[in-house]
Write an enzyme that holds these catalytic residues in place. Sequence first.
Site, mmCIF file in Angstrom:
data_model
loop_
_atom_site.group_PDB
_atom_site.id
_atom_site.type_symbol
_atom_site.label_atom_id
_atom_site.label_comp_id
_atom_site.label_asym_id
_atom_site.label_seq_id
_atom_site.Cartn_x
_atom_site.Cartn_y
_atom_site.Cartn_z
ATOM 1 N N GLU A 1 -6.319 -1.198 -10.554
ATOM 2 C CA GLU A 1 -7.309 -1.053 -9.542
ATOM 3 C C GLU A 1 -6.983 0.441 -8.939
ATOM 4 O O GLU A 1 -7.596 1.235 -8.680
ATOM 5 C CB GLU A 1 -7.329 -1.981 -8.455
ATOM 6 C CG GLU A 1 -8.642 -1.849 -7.708
ATOM 7 C CD GLU A 1 -8.900 -3.103 -6.707
ATOM 8 O OE1 GLU A 1 -8.869 -4.236 -7.024
ATOM 9 O OE2 GLU A 1 -9.442 -2.646 -5.404
ATOM 10 N N SER B 1 -4.801 -4.432 -3.324
ATOM 11 C CA SER B 1 -4.575 -5.093 -4.758
ATOM 12 C C SER B 1 -4.355 -3.921 -5.793
ATOM 13 O O SER B 1 -4.902 -3.021 -5.822
ATOM 14 C CB SER B 1 -6.004 -5.827 -5.141
ATOM 15 O OG SER B 1 -5.954 -6.933 -4.182
ATOM 16 N N ARG C 1 -16.073 -3.053 -8.430
ATOM 17 C CA ARG C 1 -15.007 -1.870 -8.411
ATOM 18 C C ARG C 1 -14.887 -0.780 -9.047
ATOM 19 O O ARG C 1 -14.235 -0.107 -9.776
ATOM 20 C CB ARG C 1 -13.425 -2.514 -8.497
ATOM 21 C CG ARG C 1 -12.875 -3.602 -7.693
ATOM 22 C CD ARG C 1 -12.865 -3.189 -6.360
ATOM 23 N NE ARG C 1 -13.933 -3.524 -5.902
ATOM 24 C CZ ARG C 1 -14.253 -4.789 -5.262
ATOM 25 N NH1 ARG C 1 -13.372 -5.722 -5.355
ATOM 26 N NH2 ARG C 1 -15.503 -5.257 -4.619
HETATM 27 C C1 LIG Z 1 -4.208 -2.877 2.735
HETATM 28 C C2 LIG Z 1 -5.264 -2.596 1.828
HETATM 29 C C3 LIG Z 1 -6.391 -3.563 1.765
HETATM 30 C C4 LIG Z 1 -7.554 -3.197 0.834
HETATM 31 N N1 LIG Z 1 -8.387 -3.828 0.686
HETATM 32 C C5 LIG Z 1 -9.426 -3.880 -0.303
HETATM 33 C C6 LIG Z 1 -10.433 -4.490 -0.438
HETATM 34 O O1 LIG Z 1 -10.612 -5.830 0.027
HETATM 35 N N2 LIG Z 1 -11.537 -4.268 -1.497
HETATM 36 C C7 LIG Z 1 -11.646 -3.163 -1.939
HETATM 37 O O2 LIG Z 1 -12.531 -2.964 -2.751
HETATM 38 N N3 LIG Z 1 -10.475 -2.092 -1.775
HETATM 39 C C8 LIG Z 1 -9.571 -2.539 -0.770
HETATM 40 N N4 LIG Z 1 -8.500 -1.631 -0.934
HETATM 41 C C9 LIG Z 1 -8.259 -0.350 -1.440
HETATM 42 C C10 LIG Z 1 -8.839 0.601 -0.917
HETATM 43 O O3 LIG Z 1 -8.926 0.857 0.646
HETATM 44 C C11 LIG Z 1 -10.216 0.956 -1.306
HETATM 45 O O4 LIG Z 1 -10.613 1.230 -2.667
HETATM 46 C C12 LIG Z 1 -10.945 2.339 -0.565
HETATM 47 O O5 LIG Z 1 -12.418 2.085 -0.385
HETATM 48 C C13 LIG Z 1 -10.605 3.517 -0.958
HETATM 49 O O6 LIG Z 1 -11.089 4.567 -0.132
HETATM 50 P P1 LIG Z 1 -10.379 5.777 0.280
HETATM 51 O O7 LIG Z 1 -11.090 6.737 0.795
HETATM 52 O O8 LIG Z 1 -8.983 5.583 0.777
HETATM 53 O O9 LIG Z 1 -10.042 6.497 -1.219
HETATM 54 P P2 LIG Z 1 -8.752 7.471 -1.778
HETATM 55 O O10 LIG Z 1 -7.663 6.428 -1.981
HETATM 56 O O11 LIG Z 1 -8.569 8.603 -0.977
HETATM 57 O O12 LIG Z 1 -9.598 7.818 -3.249
HETATM 58 C C14 LIG Z 1 -9.892 6.666 -4.255
HETATM 59 C C15 LIG Z 1 -10.532 7.454 -5.364
HETATM 60 O O13 LIG Z 1 -11.745 7.768 -4.564
HETATM 61 C C16 LIG Z 1 -12.011 8.999 -4.927
HETATM 62 N N5 LIG Z 1 -12.913 9.771 -3.923
HETATM 63 C C17 LIG Z 1 -12.621 9.504 -2.524
HETATM 64 N N6 LIG Z 1 -13.577 10.111 -1.788
HETATM 65 C C18 LIG Z 1 -14.469 10.656 -2.466
HETATM 66 C C19 LIG Z 1 -15.587 11.619 -2.382
HETATM 67 N N7 LIG Z 1 -16.199 11.895 -0.942
HETATM 68 N N8 LIG Z 1 -16.241 11.851 -3.308
HETATM 69 C C20 LIG Z 1 -15.895 11.404 -4.888
HETATM 70 N N9 LIG Z 1 -14.576 10.762 -5.112
HETATM 71 C C21 LIG Z 1 -14.055 10.261 -3.858
HETATM 72 C C22 LIG Z 1 -10.854 9.935 -5.038
HETATM 73 O O14 LIG Z 1 -11.090 11.066 -5.784
HETATM 74 C C23 LIG Z 1 -10.003 8.607 -5.787
HETATM 75 O O15 LIG Z 1 -10.443 8.932 -7.338
HETATM 76 C C24 LIG Z 1 -7.473 -1.796 0.115
HETATM 77 C C25 LIG Z 1 -6.489 -1.100 0.300
HETATM 78 C C26 LIG Z 1 -5.336 -1.227 1.308
HETATM 79 C C27 LIG Z 1 -4.082 -0.430 1.582
#
Ligand SMILES: Cc1cc2nc3c(=O)[nH]c(=O)nc-3n(C[C@H](O)[C@H](O)[C@H](O)COP(=O)(O)OP(=O)(O)OC[C@H]3O[C@@H](n4cnc5c(N)ncnc54)[C@H](O)[C@@H]3O)c2cc1C
Length: 331
Positions: free
Chosen positions: A314, A229, A177
């Site tokens: 996280e 999480s 992570r």
């Molecule tokens: C129901 C559910 C289940 C989940 N299960 C998992 C799982 O099994 N495993 C897991 O690891 N995570 C899980 N997650 C958490 C989440 O989905 C992941 O961490 C996901 O990869 C975040 O991506 P995002 O685009 O939504 O990021 P965001 O929430 O939009 O951003 C998260 C961070 O990433 C940065 N970021 C986003 N895009 C970029 C970019 N292009 N360049 C630089 N920085 C960037 C943002 O600035 C921020 O700091 C879950 C979430 C939910 C709601």
Amino acid sequence: MIRPVATLEEHLRRALGDGLLTQEPLRHHTTFRIGGPADYYFAAHVPDHLVAALRAASELGIPVFLLGGGSNLLVSDEGFRGLVVRNACDEVEFDGTAAHIGCGADFLDLIYQCRDRELSGLEFAAGIPGSVGGALYGNAGCYGEDIGSYTIECTITSLDGSKVETKPASWFQFAYRDSRLKRDPRVLISCLLQLRKGNRAEIQKVIDEKLEIRRVKHPQWRVEPTAGSYFKNLPPDWQMPGAKHSPGTRRVPAGQLLDEVGCRGLRVGDAMVFAKHANIIVNAGHASAREVLELAAIMKARVRERFGVELEEEVMFLGEKPRLGGLAGRR
Ligand SMILES: Cc1cc2nc3c(=O)[nH]c(=O)nc-3n(C[C@H](O)[C@H](O)[C@H](O)COP(=O)(O)OP(=O)(O)OC[C@H]3O[C@@H](n4cnc5c(N)ncnc54)[C@H](O)[C@@H]3O)c2cc1C
């Protein structure tokens, strides 16, 4: 005649056009459905616009935040004083078994595109919401796999949009992570991932299995808003007190500790620990960020008191954190 001085908004609008939104509620852009307004909000659909937005914010001295799918975020009730740039660059091109991906691409959508080309690898992640960029930022993963292991290289830019460069996967120091970007911020524009030749039906089977596991165990974020999480699992060398010592085994899930201290169903206002998973907080109505933080503080305190270990968040927090008073700070 003296011309009036252009406002910040006018400057931004000149650089970004009508796509610029003001006072945009961030709860509309997070899977938690929590968050106050961003002063400015802009969705960039092509890399040039992404870079232009970063440059404009830097020139005007405005704080900038890069948003993906908003699925790992808790946004302050006061919102964000600055420009939120949503990476919506989602072009995907395949080259043999490799894929060149705009980091705004939806992760699950990418997995389906790979399946359609009989390219295997990423299906373990079916059901992780959000963008590919967000997944790379936090090295998203599950079941012992993560996106970093499939990465060949990524194209990034400095936060002021002045320097675009391509770096190999090793530069990103992908770990559990975690990636270098958490300490050395850059914006991910695109990435090159390595997949392998697979079979469409087998890939679909894995996708179905993973989605089914999540359907049973996890909240459906579209109807039960959540950021997944809330806390990271424990470090690999951490052993549950009293449990049989088993070096080299996988991380103890934070949910196991939270279960032991009876967190399921705990509630502060509309922020509630999911009934089927003690490490997931859901927004059971109109939860505020403050309520989520208060609930999380209680969960952490219970684990600290019983196990002497400090859980690490996280889910990321955006904006100004409120001071927590009352029980949350102590329990
Ligand atoms: C129901 C559910 C289940 C989940 N299960 C998992 C799982 O099994 N495993 C897991 O690891 N995570 C899980 N997650 C958490 C989440 O989905 C992941 O961490 C996901 O990869 C975040 O991506 P995002 O685009 O939504 O990021 P965001 O929430 O939009 O951003 C998260 C961070 O990433 C940065 N970021 C986003 N895009 C970029 C970019 N292009 N360049 C630089 N920085 C960037 C943002 O600035 C921020 O700091 C879950 C979430 C939910 C709601």
